[in-house]
Design a protein around this motif. Structure first.
Motif, PDB file in Angstrom:
ATOM      1  N   LEU A  50      15.152  -1.060   7.781  1.00  0.00           N
ATOM      2  CA  LEU A  50      15.566  -0.313   8.964  1.00  0.00           C
ATOM      3  C   LEU A  50      15.080  -1.094  10.178  1.00  0.00           C
ATOM      4  CD1 LEU A  50      14.525   1.954   6.664  1.00  0.00           C
ATOM      5  CD2 LEU A  50      15.389   3.515   8.397  1.00  0.00           C
ATOM      6  N   THR A  51      16.030  -1.645  10.935  1.00  0.00           N
ATOM      7  CA  THR A  51      15.659  -2.417  12.128  1.00  0.00           C
ATOM      8  C   THR A  51      15.451  -1.477  13.315  1.00  0.00           C
ATOM      9  OG1 THR A  51      17.993  -2.732  12.714  1.00  0.00           O
ATOM     10  CG2 THR A  51      16.971  -4.407  11.308  1.00  0.00           C
ATOM     11  N   ARG A  52      14.747  -2.011  14.327  1.00  0.00           N
ATOM     12  CA  ARG A  52      14.478  -1.267  15.564  1.00  0.00           C
ATOM     13  C   ARG A  52      13.904   0.119  15.253  1.00  0.00           C
ATOM     14  NH1 ARG A  52      19.537  -3.136  15.759  1.00  0.00           N
ATOM     15  NH2 ARG A  52      20.391  -1.021  15.674  1.00  0.00           N
ATOM     16  N   ALA A  53      12.811   0.124  14.535  1.00  0.00           N
ATOM     17  CA  ALA A  53      12.205   1.386  14.093  1.00  0.00           C
ATOM     18  C   ALA A  53      11.785   2.267  15.263  1.00  0.00           C
ATOM     19  CB  ALA A  53      10.999   1.093  13.206  1.00  0.00           C
ATOM     20  N   PRO A  69       0.823  -1.215   0.000  1.00  0.00           N
ATOM     21  CA  PRO A  69       0.000   0.000   0.000  1.00  0.00           C
ATOM     22  C   PRO A  69       0.857   1.265   0.000  1.00  0.00           C
ATOM     23  CG  PRO A  69       0.052  -0.965   2.194  1.00  0.00           C
ATOM     24  CD  PRO A  69       0.736  -1.944   1.281  1.00  0.00           C
ATOM     25  N   THR A  70       0.205   2.381  -0.259  1.00  0.00           N
ATOM     26  CA  THR A  70       0.936   3.659  -0.298  1.00  0.00           C
ATOM     27  C   THR A  70       1.189   4.210   1.105  1.00  0.00           C
ATOM     28  OG1 THR A  70      -1.165   4.835  -0.574  1.00  0.00           O
ATOM     29  CG2 THR A  70       0.066   4.268  -2.573  1.00  0.00           C
ATOM     30  N   GLU A  71       0.534   3.626   2.123  1.00  0.00           N
ATOM     31  CA  GLU A  71       0.786   3.992   3.516  1.00  0.00           C
ATOM     32  C   GLU A  71       1.022   2.713   4.315  1.00  0.00           C
ATOM     33  OE1 GLU A  71      -1.244   7.018   5.625  1.00  0.00           O
ATOM     34  OE2 GLU A  71      -2.170   7.850   3.807  1.00  0.00           O
ATOM     35  N   VAL A  72       2.115   2.711   5.081  1.00  0.00           N
ATOM     36  CA  VAL A  72       2.518   1.523   5.840  1.00  0.00           C
ATOM     37  C   VAL A  72       2.576   1.877   7.322  1.00  0.00           C
ATOM     38  CG1 VAL A  72       4.355  -0.173   6.199  1.00  0.00           C
ATOM     39  CG2 VAL A  72       3.851   0.641   3.889  1.00  0.00           C
ATOM     40  N   TYR A  73       2.008   1.012   8.177  1.00  0.00           N
ATOM     41  CA  TYR A  73       2.016   1.206   9.621  1.00  0.00           C
ATOM     42  C   TYR A  73       2.847   0.096  10.267  1.00  0.00           C
ATOM     43  CZ  TYR A  73      -1.837   4.440   8.774  1.00  0.00           C
ATOM     44  OH  TYR A  73      -2.605   5.489   8.315  1.00  0.00           O
ATOM     45  N   VAL A  74       3.820   0.503  11.078  1.00  0.00           N
ATOM     46  CA  VAL A  74       4.653  -0.474  11.785  1.00  0.00           C
ATOM     47  C   VAL A  74       4.766  -0.066  13.249  1.00  0.00           C
ATOM     48  CG1 VAL A  74       6.004  -1.058   9.730  1.00  0.00           C
ATOM     49  CG2 VAL A  74       6.791   0.771  11.237  1.00  0.00           C
ATOM     50  N   ARG A  75       4.991  -1.033  14.122  1.00  0.00           N
ATOM     51  CA  ARG A  75       5.182  -0.766  15.550  1.00  0.00           C
ATOM     52  C   ARG A  75       6.626  -0.350  15.801  1.00  0.00           C
ATOM     53  NH1 ARG A  75       2.711  -5.346  19.387  1.00  0.00           N
ATOM     54  NH2 ARG A  75       3.405  -3.751  20.873  1.00  0.00           N
ATOM     55  N   ASN A 120       4.087   4.114  18.459  1.00  0.00           N
ATOM     56  CA  ASN A 120       4.558   3.608  19.753  1.00  0.00           C
ATOM     57  C   ASN A 120       3.470   2.728  20.380  1.00  0.00           C
ATOM     58  OD1 ASN A 120       2.610   5.307  20.909  1.00  0.00           O
ATOM     59  ND2 ASN A 120       4.078   7.011  21.096  1.00  0.00           N
ATOM     60  N   GLY A 121       3.696   2.210  21.584  1.00  0.00           N
ATOM     61  CA  GLY A 121       2.765   1.268  22.181  1.00  0.00           C
ATOM     62  C   GLY A 121       1.362   1.819  22.343  1.00  0.00           C
ATOM     63  N   GLU A 122       1.232   3.057  22.852  1.00  0.00           N
ATOM     64  CA  GLU A 122      -0.079   3.647  23.080  1.00  0.00           C
ATOM     65  C   GLU A 122      -0.821   3.892  21.769  1.00  0.00           C
ATOM     66  OE1 GLU A 122       0.438   7.122  25.373  1.00  0.00           O
ATOM     67  OE2 GLU A 122       1.149   6.071  27.163  1.00  0.00           O
TER      68      GLU A 122
END
Length: 300
Positions: A231-234, A169-175, A260-262
């Motif tokens: 990129l690790t440990r984002a 997708p054109t937008e990516v969400y990662v923790r 982040n977590g919250e």
């Protein structure tokens, strides 16, 4: 003759040789010097050295270098011609569309630093190099010898664009703390694209960044190339617009959000709420359909 441009090759040289010999022989016949078959052959031998001397002093193009060159944008374009018997004459490169003289001998006549004329004194080949080539460079170029009438060897250059595409997708969400992985695929109609550059918010992505954990994997394929940025440990600062940009070609971008977590928990709650709402709407819709069907099919 191609598009009104005179091409000089070995066949043309042979034709000139025959015509020149006949002309000289005709002159001698007019003077009564050739009166027999023996005299005819004597005339042939008599003018052989003269003809060779005249022809050896005139430049001509030799077949060999391609007259059609196709490259991908961002790659160097090499246009070549081969000139025999150049002597004290000069080879120039001319752009046909505006008749701009780009170079004479190895001296450049353009402010475009991408353009250069190359020649090895031990060979008869002359090369016009455009590096890197761009789409706008497509067209006809003339390798020209400054004699009258001018001799020209046309070379057609076609510069084609490679196209970049980032998978997903054109937008990516990662923790935060996870790995950002972006795969860029480069495809071109011919050849192999040049290595792409990665940018974050318009700034080059540095593999030796102090944050560490940045790597790039590049692989050439039959249809082009893949470039994988990881990129690790984002962290939140790693978010933003990422662009895969092959030199001179069409780029591709993706927006990365590092949560982040919250933020991730809130996003998960919103997602669950949306799913619940969708389920409710679906149940109400089914109920209405069943009611309508029952109402209209009850015997009156």
């Amino acid at each position: 003759m191609i598009n009104g441009i005179v091409i000089n090759d070995s066949g043309f040289v042979g034709m000139r040789c025959t015509m020149l010999f006949m002309l000289l022989l005709f002159i001698d016949l007019g003077n009564g010097e050739v009166t027999s078959l023996h005299g005819f052959f004597a005339g042939s031998l008599k003018y052989q050295s003269t003809i060779e001397a005249i022809l050896s002093s005139r430049p001509y193009f030799e077949n060999g270098p391609s007259r059609n060159v196709t490259v991908l944008a961002g790659q160097p374009a090499l246009l070549q011609c081969r000139v025999r018997n150049l002597g004290d004459k000069v080879v120039s490169w001319v752009r046909a569309r505006d008749l701009a003289v780009l170079a004479s001998s190895t001296e450049s006549h353009t402010s475009d630093m991408r353009v250069a004329s190359l020649h090895d004194a031990d060979t008869d080949e002359w090369t016009l190099r455009i590096n890197p080539a761009a789409i706008k460079d497509s067209g006809i170029y003339l390798c020209q010898i400054n004699i009258e009438p001018k001799l020209q060897w046309p070379v057609s250059l076609r510069v084609e664009a490679a196209v970049a595409k980032i998978s997903g997708p054109t937008e990516v969400y990662v923790r935060s703390g996870s790995t950002i992985s972006l795969l860029c695929t480069l495809k071109g109609p011919t050849g192999s694209p040049a290595l792409p550059h990665w940018f974050q918010e318009g700034r080059p992505v540095a593999l030796d960044s102090p944050r560490g954990g940045v790597s790039l994997e590049t692989e050439r394929t039959e249809s082009g190339m893949t470039s994988k940025l990881m990129l690790t440990r984002a962290v939140v600062a790693d978010g933003g617009n990422y662009t895969c940009a092959p030199p001179g070609a069409e780029s591709a971008s993706v927006v990365v959000h590092v949560l982040n977590g919250e933020q991730h928990a809130a996003m998960q709650r919103n997602r669950n709420s949306c799913l619940a709402n969708r389920s409710s709407i679906l149940w109400v819709s089914i109920t209405l359909v069943m009611y309508s069907w029952t109402h209209w099919n009850v015997p009156r």
